[in-house]
Design an enzyme around this catalytic site. Structure first.
Site, PDB file in Angstrom:
ATOM      1  N   ASP A   1       5.188   2.767   7.318  1.00  0.00           N
ATOM      2  CA  ASP A   1       4.497   3.708   6.087  1.00  0.00           C
ATOM      3  C   ASP A   1       3.137   4.041   6.365  1.00  0.00           C
ATOM      4  O   ASP A   1       2.346   3.224   6.917  1.00  0.00           O
ATOM      5  CB  ASP A   1       4.497   2.672   4.887  1.00  0.00           C
ATOM      6  CG  ASP A   1       4.272   3.401   3.523  1.00  0.00           C
ATOM      7  OD1 ASP A   1       5.334   3.576   2.778  1.00  0.00           O
ATOM      8  OD2 ASP A   1       3.107   3.571   3.154  1.00  0.00           O
TER       9      ASP A   1
ATOM     10  N   HIS B   1       0.720   4.105   4.540  1.00  0.00           N
ATOM     11  CA  HIS B   1      -0.218   3.174   3.893  1.00  0.00           C
ATOM     12  C   HIS B   1      -0.064   1.618   4.283  1.00  0.00           C
ATOM     13  O   HIS B   1       0.932   1.309   4.757  1.00  0.00           O
ATOM     14  CB  HIS B   1      -0.146   3.099   2.430  1.00  0.00           C
ATOM     15  CG  HIS B   1      -0.167   4.451   1.814  1.00  0.00           C
ATOM     16  ND1 HIS B   1       0.767   5.122   1.394  1.00  0.00           N
ATOM     17  CD2 HIS B   1      -1.307   5.183   1.383  1.00  0.00           C
ATOM     18  CE1 HIS B   1       0.603   6.225   0.733  1.00  0.00           C
ATOM     19  NE2 HIS B   1      -0.719   6.371   0.782  1.00  0.00           N
TER      20      HIS B   1
ATOM     21  N   ASP C   1       6.547   8.516   4.373  1.00  0.00           N
ATOM     22  CA  ASP C   1       5.340   9.204   4.060  1.00  0.00           C
ATOM     23  C   ASP C   1       4.036   9.529   5.149  1.00  0.00           C
ATOM     24  O   ASP C   1       3.305  10.232   4.899  1.00  0.00           O
ATOM     25  CB  ASP C   1       4.687   8.656   2.984  1.00  0.00           C
ATOM     26  CG  ASP C   1       4.254   7.155   2.813  1.00  0.00           C
ATOM     27  OD1 ASP C   1       4.824   6.552   3.919  1.00  0.00           O
ATOM     28  OD2 ASP C   1       4.119   6.450   1.839  1.00  0.00           O
TER      29      ASP C   1
ATOM     30  N   HIS D   1       3.113  -3.143  -1.007  1.00  0.00           N
ATOM     31  CA  HIS D   1       1.924  -3.422  -1.609  1.00  0.00           C
ATOM     32  C   HIS D   1       1.719  -4.351  -2.652  1.00  0.00           C
ATOM     33  O   HIS D   1       0.859  -4.841  -3.212  1.00  0.00           O
ATOM     34  CB  HIS D   1       1.447  -2.161  -2.418  1.00  0.00           C
ATOM     35  CG  HIS D   1       1.056  -0.964  -1.432  1.00  0.00           C
ATOM     36  ND1 HIS D   1       0.289  -1.068  -0.271  1.00  0.00           N
ATOM     37  CD2 HIS D   1       1.517   0.454  -1.607  1.00  0.00           C
ATOM     38  CE1 HIS D   1       0.325   0.282   0.208  1.00  0.00           C
ATOM     39  NE2 HIS D   1       1.098   0.971  -0.307  1.00  0.00           N
TER      40      HIS D   1
END
Length: 340
Positions: A193, A195, A282, A158
Site C-alpha cells: 500500500d 501508506h 493507491d 492501519h
C-alpha cells in the site's frame, strides 16, 4: 484464482473525512467494491462467499475491550443528545496508558486514532465480514491453494490491536497471518500500500514469528507520519523482523521494482512458507491520495515479481481509491501474478 467477497461489506458507508482541516467526501466508499470486483472478474477470478469462522480468529489479534467497543459504540453514541450520525472522536489521550473512560466520547478518543475512521450503524457488520473474507482466504492457503484474493473492505492495515485509524477497523492481514501461524506455518506480510501499515507493524513489533515488510511513501511528510521509518526494526523478540522501505514521493515503476528485491531477500531469509500481500493499489500515479507513481502496467510487473517468489500467497485488499483505472490496476496485478 479464487476471490472471496461478501456483499455485507457495503454496509459501511462513511461520510466524514477531514484533510488539512477541510471537510471532504470520504474516499473509502462502497463504490470501490464494484471497481475491484470488475477487476477481479477481468482477471478471471472465481468469486466465492466467505465462511463465518466466528470471533475467535479476530480476537486472536484484537482485544476483547476493543471488540466490544466496535460492536456497541454506535448505539451508545446515538443516545447522546445532539450527537453526529457517525462516531467521530473529538479528544485523544496524551498517552494510551491513561485510565479507560466509561463515556462513549472518551472511548471513541481512546480507540480511534484519527477522524478518518467514522463508525456508523453498518460499520461493525462490514468490518466483521471483511475479516471473515481474509480468514477464509487464509484457510484456502492452509488447504494447499497456490493463491487467493480476499476482497476486504473496509481495509485493515492501519488498525492496531485496540485502535482504529486510516479507514481501518480490523486488521485483516494480521488476522490472516495469525491464523496461518497458529496452524504451524511461517508467514510474512508484504505491504505494498502507498501508506505504511502501521497497525500491522504495531501488532507484531515485539514478535519474531511473523515477518512484516512495508514499501510505502516516506512518512516524513505523508500519512501515517509517526510510523514507517527505516529505523523501526522491531523490539525484543521482534528485533530484525520488521522492515520498512520508505520511498521518495513520486517514485515510479523501475525504482519500486528494485526496492521489491530488497523485500524479497528478507522474505526468503525468514524461511517464509506462506506470504500475505497487503495489496494497496493507491500507489497508482493518479490515485486521489497521491504518493507514488506506479502505472497500470507497473502493477502487472509488481504482481509478476511477487508471483515469481513461488510462495503460496494470499492477496488481501487494502487501499486503492476511486479512479477510472482502479479495476484495471487490480486486473493488471492479478494477471501479472498468475503469469508466473
Amino acid at each position: 484464482m479464487k476471490a472471496i467477497f461478501d456483499q455485507r461489506q457495503e454496509q459501511h458507508d462513511p461520510k466524514h473525512f477531514m484533510a488539512n482541516g477541510a471537510l471532504l467526501a470520504n474516499p473509502e466508499q462502497p463504490a470501490r467494491i464494484s471497481a475491484l470486483l470488475s477487476g477481479a472478474q477481468a482477471a478471471g477470478c472465481d468469486i466465492a462467499a466467505p465462511a463465518d469462522h466466528g470471533m475467535g480468529p479476530i480476537a486472536a489479534i484484537h482485544s476483547p475491550e476493543y471488540l466490544v467497543f466496535l460492536q456497541t459504540i454506535h448505539t451508545r453514541w446515538s443516545r447522546i443528545a445532539g450527537a453526529s450520525e457517525e462516531v467521530i472522536p473529538n479528544i485523544h489521550p496524551d498517552r494510551r496508558t491513561a485510565s479507560y473512560p466509561r463515556s462513549a466520547a472518551g472511548q471513541a478518543g481512546f480507540h480511534q486514532a484519527d477522524t478518518s475512521c467514522p463508525i456508523s450503524a453498518g460499520t461493525w457488520e462490514a468490518a466483521y465480514w471483511s475479516a471473515q473474507t481474509a480468514i477464509t482466504g487464509a484457510d484456502l492457503m492452509r488447504g494447499g491453494a497456490r493463491s487467493a484474493y480476499a476482497l476486504c473492505r473496509p481495509p485493515g492495515h492501519h488498525a492496531f490491536a485496540d485502535l482504529a485509524g486510516g479507514f481501518c477497523f480490523l486488521n485483516n492481514s494480521a488476522i490472516a497471518a495469525e491464523r496461518l501461524r497458529a496452524h504451524g506455518l511461517r508467514p510474512a506480510i508484504l505491504d505494498i500500500d502507498v501508506h505504511h501499515g502501521n497497525g500491522t507493524q504495531g501488532i507484531f513489533y515485539e514478535r519474531g514469528d511473523v515477518l512484516t515488510v512495508s514499501i510505502h511513501a516516506d512518512p516524513v511528510r505523508f500519512y501515517p507520519f509517526f510510523w514507517g521509518h527505516a529505523s523501526e526494526r522491531g523490539e525484543g523478540a521482534g528485533r530484525g523482523a520488521n522492515l520498512n522501505l520508505p520511498l521518495v514521493r513520486g517514485t515510479g515503476d523501475d525504482a519500486y521494482l528494485e526496492t521489491l528485491e530488497t523485500a524479497f531477500a528478507h522474505i526468503r531469509a525468514f524461511g517464509t512458507d506462506v506470504l500475505i500481500v497487503a495489496l494497496g493499489l493507491d500507489a497508482y500515479e493518479n490515485d486521489p491520495l497521491k504518493g507514488l507513481a506506479i502505472t497500470t502496467g507497473g502493477f502487472g510487473r509488481i504482481g509478476a515479481a511477487i508471483g515469481g517468489l513461488g510462495l503460496p500467497t494470499l492477496l488481501v485488499q487494502e487501499g486503492g481509491y476511486l479512479a477510472p483505472e482502479l479495476g484495471d490496476n487490480l486486473a493488471s496485478f492479478l494477471k501479472g501474478f498468475e503469469a508466473e
